[in-house]
Design a protein around this motif. Structure first.
Motif, mmCIF file in Angstrom:
data_model
loop_
_atom_site.group_PDB
_atom_site.id
_atom_site.type_symbol
_atom_site.label_atom_id
_atom_site.label_comp_id
_atom_site.label_asym_id
_atom_site.label_seq_id
_atom_site.Cartn_x
_atom_site.Cartn_y
_atom_site.Cartn_z
ATOM 1 N N THR A 74 0.827 -1.210 0.000
ATOM 2 C CA THR A 74 0.000 0.000 0.000
ATOM 3 C C THR A 74 0.864 1.265 0.000
ATOM 4 O O THR A 74 0.356 2.356 0.251
ATOM 5 C CB THR A 74 -0.950 0.025 1.223
ATOM 6 O OG1 THR A 74 -0.158 0.009 2.410
ATOM 7 C CG2 THR A 74 -1.889 -1.161 1.229
ATOM 8 N N LEU A 102 2.548 1.363 -12.815
ATOM 9 C CA LEU A 102 2.330 2.502 -13.698
ATOM 10 C C LEU A 102 2.739 2.139 -15.114
ATOM 11 O O LEU A 102 3.763 1.487 -15.317
ATOM 12 C CB LEU A 102 3.198 3.672 -13.209
ATOM 13 C CG LEU A 102 3.105 4.985 -13.988
ATOM 14 C CD1 LEU A 102 1.782 5.673 -13.711
ATOM 15 C CD2 LEU A 102 4.268 5.902 -13.621
ATOM 16 N N LEU A 109 4.542 14.772 -8.199
ATOM 17 C CA LEU A 109 3.772 14.064 -7.174
ATOM 18 C C LEU A 109 4.347 14.330 -5.780
ATOM 19 O O LEU A 109 3.597 14.456 -4.807
ATOM 20 C CB LEU A 109 3.720 12.557 -7.464
ATOM 21 C CG LEU A 109 2.670 11.789 -6.654
ATOM 22 C CD1 LEU A 109 1.245 12.274 -6.952
ATOM 23 C CD2 LEU A 109 2.748 10.284 -6.904
ATOM 24 N N LEU A 147 2.857 17.563 -4.787
ATOM 25 C CA LEU A 147 1.432 17.462 -4.442
ATOM 26 C C LEU A 147 1.223 16.797 -3.089
ATOM 27 O O LEU A 147 0.301 17.160 -2.347
ATOM 28 C CB LEU A 147 0.679 16.646 -5.518
ATOM 29 C CG LEU A 147 -0.827 16.527 -5.302
ATOM 30 C CD1 LEU A 147 -1.524 17.858 -5.608
ATOM 31 C CD2 LEU A 147 -1.438 15.404 -6.151
ATOM 32 N N VAL A 148 2.061 15.818 -2.780
ATOM 33 C CA VAL A 148 1.906 15.036 -1.543
ATOM 34 C C VAL A 148 3.214 15.124 -0.757
ATOM 35 O O VAL A 148 3.995 14.176 -0.697
ATOM 36 C CB VAL A 148 1.577 13.558 -1.865
ATOM 37 C CG1 VAL A 148 1.077 12.852 -0.597
ATOM 38 C CG2 VAL A 148 0.564 13.419 -2.993
ATOM 39 N N HIS A 191 1.224 6.199 1.235
ATOM 40 C CA HIS A 191 -0.142 5.654 1.179
ATOM 41 C C HIS A 191 -1.032 6.516 0.265
ATOM 42 O O HIS A 191 -1.839 5.995 -0.493
ATOM 43 C CB HIS A 191 -0.762 5.584 2.574
ATOM 44 C CG HIS A 191 -0.154 4.536 3.454
ATOM 45 N ND1 HIS A 191 -0.018 3.227 3.070
ATOM 46 C CD2 HIS A 191 0.353 4.605 4.713
ATOM 47 C CE1 HIS A 191 0.546 2.529 4.061
ATOM 48 N NE2 HIS A 191 0.780 3.348 5.062
ATOM 49 N N ILE A 192 -0.907 7.822 0.377
ATOM 50 C CA ILE A 192 -1.737 8.710 -0.453
ATOM 51 C C ILE A 192 -1.381 8.546 -1.927
ATOM 52 O O ILE A 192 -2.259 8.434 -2.785
ATOM 53 C CB ILE A 192 -1.560 10.178 -0.002
ATOM 54 C CG1 ILE A 192 -2.128 10.352 1.408
ATOM 55 C CG2 ILE A 192 -2.242 11.131 -0.986
ATOM 56 C CD1 ILE A 192 -1.807 11.712 2.041
ATOM 57 N N ALA A 204 -0.135 5.955 -3.333
ATOM 58 C CA ALA A 204 -0.633 4.650 -3.793
ATOM 59 C C ALA A 204 -2.133 4.714 -4.099
ATOM 60 O O ALA A 204 -2.604 4.102 -5.056
ATOM 61 C CB ALA A 204 -0.345 3.576 -2.741
ATOM 62 N N ALA A 205 -2.884 5.487 -3.288
ATOM 63 C CA ALA A 205 -4.332 5.591 -3.520
ATOM 64 C C ALA A 205 -4.639 6.345 -4.816
ATOM 65 O O ALA A 205 -5.674 6.110 -5.448
ATOM 66 C CB ALA A 205 -5.013 6.283 -2.334
ATOM 67 N N LEU A 206 -3.745 7.252 -5.219
ATOM 68 C CA LEU A 206 -3.964 8.066 -6.422
ATOM 69 C C LEU A 206 -3.472 7.379 -7.695
ATOM 70 O O LEU A 206 -3.707 7.880 -8.794
ATOM 71 C CB LEU A 206 -3.234 9.407 -6.287
ATOM 72 C CG LEU A 206 -3.729 10.354 -5.194
ATOM 73 C CD1 LEU A 206 -2.826 11.580 -5.131
ATOM 74 C CD2 LEU A 206 -5.173 10.782 -5.456
ATOM 75 N N THR A 243 -2.907 0.060 -8.279
ATOM 76 C CA THR A 243 -2.460 -1.134 -7.549
ATOM 77 C C THR A 243 -2.423 -2.336 -8.490
ATOM 78 O O THR A 243 -1.732 -3.311 -8.242
ATOM 79 C CB THR A 243 -3.447 -1.400 -6.391
ATOM 80 O OG1 THR A 243 -3.367 -0.306 -5.471
ATOM 81 C CG2 THR A 243 -3.132 -2.688 -5.657
#
Lengths: 134, 134, 134
Positions: C42, C47, C64, C67-68, C88-89, C91-93, C96
């Motif tokens: 996670t 990609l 990125l 952004l994070v 984690h953030i 990975a959510a964007l 997976t």
């Protein structure tokens, strides 16, 4: 079954492709299964989105253009024009591939869901989407 | 095998659905294969995320709410309420579909991975997820 | 056929894995089909991205990271270090899982597409990717 679809694009934005999928389902080897779409580009994406109200799609495009603007001084990859690097970033944040279950040769989309090719560059032309079905 | 799961949601946030998948694997036509989940909505998503520490999920939700706030003057699609357009944008940035390999009728998730439905609107209700297995 | 690949990572950034997939295609049970990759973590993603110009990948990572960012006061999940919650953030964007159609035992990638593991943490080590083919 694998087919490569040529999708014409008029420029940046969402282009509906749901109607391009029905003929594939008609020819698939099984009445139910999984329809996988894969876009062969790194500056365009696939998207499931609201198919009813145009304003939702306009807001979505405007929002992403604001998040990933052109001419950001962060970019070093600028040889192919100001829309190139934003297009790669937008592609990384959205889907390159979608798998949609179908039954009785119809996609099991929700009532308000449509399938779109999201072109991130300004040019008109054509994009290739690979479709895989049983 | 295709089944449509009704997933109750209490409101905005991550709802664990990993436990809903075991009964499907028990009935699948093969001991190993691919379990595909597809959410039939454009204002909720599917997510694989940390299943151990609640703080990671709280931070993730807070971060995305800050990135995509309600009442942004950019939005023109506002008829369905202040949480509607942010929900569409969040859905576009996250996954509508996930395919997870399984073996011996168990998902091959990592130790810390859980499967979640991410509700982006405030209402309680139910969401539909289509599951496709061999 | 299901195989679990161990992918060494040197630290944060894009690690090409396209070459790891050819041996799997050679052993698949069918000449054409769908190759699905699923990452068991996670804090890392999969990609499809430009495989030609390094500057596009550098810009993507830098964008990125901006952004994070690390050390955002929003984060409460900080026990595992400043790179953990951003991972984690990110990975959510991002993805997976990826499913790529193949024909004649070759992935139907576009000319400029490569497959990458995107490590979001700073450590070196190894990540597991599950590959499912017919």
């Amino acid at each position: 079954m694998i087919e490569i679809l040529d999708i014409p694009v008029r420029g940046q934005g969402l282009h509906p492709i749901t109607d391009r999928l029905a003929p594939l389902l008609a020819r698939a080897g099984a009445d139910e299964g999984l329809c996988t779409l894969f876009i062969r580009h790194t500056s365009a994406s696939l998207l499931i989105q609201e198919n009813y109200d145009d304003s939702a799609r306009v807001d979505l495009e405007n929002w992403l253009n604001r998040l990933v603007p052109e001419n950001d001084p962060l970019y070093s990859h600028t040889l192919e024009g100001p829309d190139d690097m934003p297009a790669h970033i937008k592609a990384a944040l959205t889907a390159t591939q979608l798998s949609i279950p179908y039954r009785d040769r119809a996609l099991l989309l929700g009532t308000w869901q449509g399938v779109y090719l999201w072109e991130h560059r300004h040019h008109a032309g054509a994009r290739q989407v690979v479709a895989h079905l049983p």
